[in-house]
Design an enzyme around this catalytic site. Structure first.
Site, PDB file in Angstrom:
ATOM      1  N   SER A  25       0.839  -1.194   0.000  1.00 46.47           N
ATOM      2  CA  SER A  25       0.000   0.000   0.000  1.00 46.47           C
ATOM      3  C   SER A  25       0.880   1.253   0.000  1.00 46.47           C
ATOM      4  O   SER A  25       1.693   1.419  -0.899  1.00 46.47           O
ATOM      5  CB  SER A  25      -0.974  -0.052   1.187  1.00 46.47           C
ATOM      6  OG  SER A  25      -1.909   0.980   1.103  1.00 46.47           O
ATOM      7  N   HIS A  63      -3.937  -0.650  -4.406  1.00 48.79           N
ATOM      8  CA  HIS A  63      -5.391  -0.877  -4.284  1.00 48.79           C
ATOM      9  C   HIS A  63      -6.021  -0.567  -5.644  1.00 48.79           C
ATOM     10  O   HIS A  63      -7.074   0.049  -5.720  1.00 48.79           O
ATOM     11  CB  HIS A  63      -6.014   0.040  -3.217  1.00 48.79           C
ATOM     12  CG  HIS A  63      -5.392  -0.071  -1.865  1.00 48.79           C
ATOM     13  ND1 HIS A  63      -5.686  -1.077  -0.990  1.00 48.79           N
ATOM     14  CD2 HIS A  63      -4.465   0.713  -1.246  1.00 48.79           C
ATOM     15  CE1 HIS A  63      -4.987  -0.907   0.139  1.00 48.79           C
ATOM     16  NE2 HIS A  63      -4.237   0.166   0.003  1.00 48.79           N
ATOM     17  N   GLU A 123      -4.915  -5.277  -4.876  1.00 48.86           N
ATOM     18  CA  GLU A 123      -4.747  -5.802  -3.516  1.00 48.86           C
ATOM     19  C   GLU A 123      -4.367  -7.289  -3.570  1.00 48.86           C
ATOM     20  O   GLU A 123      -4.659  -7.984  -4.538  1.00 48.86           O
ATOM     21  CB  GLU A 123      -6.042  -5.613  -2.711  1.00 48.86           C
ATOM     22  CG  GLU A 123      -6.312  -4.129  -2.452  1.00 48.86           C
ATOM     23  CD  GLU A 123      -7.549  -3.864  -1.594  1.00 48.86           C
ATOM     24  OE1 GLU A 123      -8.264  -4.830  -1.246  1.00 48.86           O
ATOM     25  OE2 GLU A 123      -7.792  -2.682  -1.287  1.00 48.86           O
TER      26      GLU A 123
END
Lengths: 280, 280
Positions: free
Chosen positions: B135, B178, B205
């Site tokens: 992330s 994401h 993800e």
């Protein structure tokens, strides 16, 4: 197969609109379609069958009338039998432009598919009459229609999309609508992953992809048209995956066209058109 | 500029992960990173600074320990001064792998940017040590980092993205995370519209883009890595638009890679790798 264009005749414009086109301010998308239909004095047939709202047809009747239409016929179809009715077929045959509203594209395909109305729309477009549609009315225009699928995904999945036969005015493109607003790149890619021969058109809201008789696409409106060209696709894993597994696709070409830019469906070349200072 | 790789030395793997990698079941993404760090007996430095949760570091310490790590050092930084502390720099210098957790990438860049810790991470990677991040920890790895911007849009806008300098382990890619889940194609395209020299990596993800010392990218995990190559970009209208107006971009190439497929950053060629029966 799209309707044959008679020798010497030129196919009419095909105008998919991404939905939610402006109806209160500049109305530039609807105005552009109206001009293609002949402008002042135009005779426009409106098909509101996709919509479940009673006033959808009236709304477009008013809009086109205010722009200066000579006649607007709102043709609703509640049964397949309605789509055989002579007066309605005649209204299609005399129109200088045909407009299909939004709603559910399966209402359109199940109600009109294979009927004299569908045949008349195809024949008229093959003889030069513009056919436009917004949202569901855009999706139905091509041979291969996106009947449903998942939004909100940039990655294609095996289950991303369901295809069904559409009106078949062209088989060169697969059209998706509300493109940016509902994030439908994944399902458009999935549609091409099955068979990459077509070109994907993702049309944003308040935006039209104007497919000319010469198969050059122009853009009108405040959003973009995303062109996905899978002609050089090296590889698609669609045959190997299932369910929610992502699909591997290598070698896609993408163009984001805004008003002024063009894309030629024959040569598969994009141009910045009037956006480019050098007019490349 | 990325750290110089010493003569005879090979740069280490750079492993951006799209966030939300599996931690309870097959853990295939984290396991793959762990194996790159040497597997059993590995010495892993975990930097949980991006996260505001107190237990983030402990969670990864436990995960890597259970996989068989010989040592896991959790290095948190509450001030820039912490990033000058000798013991922490030493922990980076002895690690066989460095892992940066998720959270807010601006916490990482503001806390670590220009400090001995950032220099040590760059130097270690240039000498062969793998550096991974999930992330926010993925976004920070490259020279040009996506600091923020709008999600949920496939179409790029002038305001779609804000860029900031990252750790700079490579300047060949701009990383977004994401990717599918937050529909970030638009902002990744906008990042490339400014200057098309870099290659965009949109990492889903539970998925890693494993950038090898040879600059070939492999994929691990349940999602896809979307590679956006703007090398042949014909036209970008980024200099002409502002605000929410869409950006015209012509001639983008896109590859959707799933586990098994590869992309070579040097040759800019994608391969189906083990997905293709013919090993093309």
């Amino acid at each position: 197969m799209p309707s044959k264009v008679a020798e010497g005749a030129q196919r009419g414009w095909i105008v998919p609109i991404g939905g939610a086109e402006d109806k209160d301010n500049d109305k530039r998308v609807l105005r552009r379609f109206f001009e293609l239909c002949g402008g002042a004095g135009a005779d426009i047939a409106v098909i509101p069958t996709a919509s479940r709202l009673n006033d959808t047809g009236d709304r477009y009747e008013q809009l086109f009338s205010e722009m200066g239409a000579g006649n607007v016929s709102v043709l609703d179809f509640d049964t397949r039998r309605d789509a055989h009715e002579r007066n309605r077929v005649a209204a299609i045959e005399q129109a200088s432009g045909i407009f299909i509203t939004g709603g559910n594209q399966l209402r359109l395909s199940t109600m009109l598919g294979g009927t004299p109305i569908a045949q008349a729309i195809r024949a008229r477009n093959a003889h030069g009459i513009p056919v436009g549609g917004t949202s569901a009315g855009a999706g139905i225009l091509s041979e291969h229609m996106i009947a449903g699928g998942e939004s909100d995904s940039a990655t294609p999945h095996a289950n991303s999309v369901r295809l069904a036969p559409g009106l078949g005015l062209t088989n060169r493109v697969v059209i998706d609508q509300h493109f940016r607003q509902r994030d439908r790149l994944g399902r458009l890619l999935a549609a091409l992953a099955y068979n990459p021969f077509a070109i994907g058109l993702g049309v944003d809201e308040d935006t039209a992809a104007l497919i000319g008789p010469d198969n050059v696409i122009q853009v009108e409106g405040s959003g973009a048209v995303t062109v996905v060209d899978a002609d050089d696709l090296q590889f698609s894993s669609m045959a190997q995956v299932s369910g929610d597994a992502p699909v591997c696709m290598l070698g896609l070409q993408i163009h984001i066209l805004t008003a002024g830019a063009t894309y030629n469906l024959e040569t598969r070349k994009a141009s910045a058109g009037t956006l480019s200072p050098s007019k490349e």
